[in-house]
Design an enzyme around this catalytic site. Structure first.
Site, PDB file in Angstrom:
ATOM      1  N   ASP A  19       0.860  -1.168   0.000  1.00 53.87           N
ATOM      2  CA  ASP A  19       0.000   0.000   0.000  1.00 53.87           C
ATOM      3  C   ASP A  19       0.907   1.231   0.000  1.00 53.87           C
ATOM      4  OD1 ASP A  19      -2.572   1.389   0.318  1.00 53.87           O
ATOM      5  OD2 ASP A  19      -1.818   1.871   2.319  1.00 53.87           O
ATOM      6  N   ASP A  21      -0.058   5.224   0.708  1.00 57.16           N
ATOM      7  CA  ASP A  21      -0.200   6.249   1.738  1.00 57.16           C
ATOM      8  C   ASP A  21      -0.244   5.597   3.118  1.00 57.16           C
ATOM      9  OD1 ASP A  21      -0.426   8.735   2.828  1.00 57.16           O
ATOM     10  OD2 ASP A  21      -2.296   9.268   1.852  1.00 57.16           O
ATOM     11  N   ASP A 216      -1.039  -0.387   6.132  1.00 58.22           N
ATOM     12  CA  ASP A 216      -1.193   0.304   7.407  1.00 58.22           C
ATOM     13  C   ASP A 216      -2.631   0.312   7.896  1.00 58.22           C
ATOM     14  OD1 ASP A 216      -1.916   2.218   5.277  1.00 58.22           O
ATOM     15  OD2 ASP A 216      -2.116   3.653   6.925  1.00 58.22           O
TER      16      ASP A 216
END
Length: 332
Positions: A19, A21, A216
């Site tokens: 991922d 961001d 995240d």
């Protein structure tokens, strides 16, 4: 509970699906050490794929942004939810078919790439594909809502409720999806995480026999990995903090846990059960009377692992998250 690996993850897995961001960068800035950790993983033989639910930017634009941040990336290394949505669409209606494109240039390019013909919302079409697009007009959304209600097959790039904008956390495409769903009574086929198509599209494009999802967010990255039957590494450089981690249900728990992308290097050990709680690397955690308590010293990553394991065991046994009063994570 957490898994164990006696070898570094960059050697145990041949593909990292990253991922962006909150993992590689936050906003427009690279996370400290991210470029170096990724370069080392690639040098160890691990392929890197940069996976994003953002359907508005093209892979070329994303790769250029990563390169500006010092992260080596080619256009072919980037896979977006727009590409996964385009794959769902072409598999359903066949190449050369007109489909409504309600989104930004990244979605339109993805549809062209698989041989579909993007058309406006009022045109004849075999399906409608939607994605985040800040310039999409309300009149187009209204027309799309009516066509979906009247039976036009609908594919949504993602259902993310929020989007990180320069002015703060803004409504994402998921807000539009919810509005269209409520009006039409129709659930779309979803391409982005936590749905499986984006991860399948990543493996199809980049390759890899043993992929590892790195993210995240529990509710997209980790849930998506579990839905696809993949192992995952949760890093704590993005939106997941202590309160979210300890309250994670079974379907939201990662295989591995680390503060940042340094978790791709070095072994991962699972905490060991004791009579009163769990222990790992000099840390011991208990949840007596529902209050989390941690004592000891050692690697901060081991602190997070013993805390997560203790909290999840308590949640599974009682149905109630642990109380965190006074609990502070160690600094580096």
């Amino acid at each position: 509970m957490l898994g164990s690996s006696e070898v570094a993850l960059c050697r145990a897995y041949d593909l990292a699906m990253l991922d962006l961001d909150g993992v590689v960068y936050v906003g427009g800035d690279a996370i400290e050490g991210a470029a170096e950790h990724l370069a080392a993983a690639r040098a160890a033989g691990m392929r890197l794929a940069f996976v994003t639910n953002n359907a508005s930017r093209s892979p070329r634009t994303v790769a250029e942004h990563l390169a500006d941040l010092g992260v080596a990336a080619e256009e072919a290394d980037v896979v977006t939810s727009a590409q996964a949505a385009a794959r769902l669409a072409v598999d359903r209606v066949g190449p050369g078919t007109p489909v409504v494109c309600l989104g930004a240039d990244g979605l339109r390019e993805a549809l062209h790439e698989v041989g579909l013909t993007p058309v406006d919302v009022a045109d004849e079409a075999a399906a409608i594909v939607t994605g985040y697009g800040p310039e999409v007009r309300w009149s187009e959304i209204m027309r799309a809502a009516v066509r979906i209600r009247d039976g036009l097959p609908w594919i949504a790039s993602n259902t993310d409720l929020t989007f990180p904008a320069s002015f703060g956390i803004a409504p994402g495409h998921g807000v539009q999806v919810e509005m269209l769903r409520r009006f039409s009574g129709v659930d779309p086929a979803v391409a982005g995480k936590p749905a499986r198509p984006l991860l399948d599209e990543t493996v199809r494009r980049v390759g890899g026999r043993r992929p590892l999802m790195v993210g995240d967010r529990l509710d997209t990255d980790i849930e998506g990995a579990r839905a696809a039957g993949l192992d995952s590494l949760l890093v704590l450089t993005g939106v997941t903090g202590l309160s979210e981690l300890v309250a994670a249900g079974e379907g939201l728990r990662p295989t591995y846990l680390a503060r940042d992308l340094s978790g791709l290097h070095g072994e991962h050990r699972a905490p060991e059960s004791t009579a009163a709680g769990y222990t790992l690397g000099g840390w011991h955690a208990t949840a007596a009377d529902g209050a989390l308590e941690v004592v000891g010293e050692g690697d901060p990553d081991d602190w997070w692992r013993v805390v997560a394991t203790t909290a999840w065991a308590h949640l599974d046994g009682t149905g109630t998250p642990v109380r965190l009063s006074g609990v502070q994570a160690p600094t580096r």
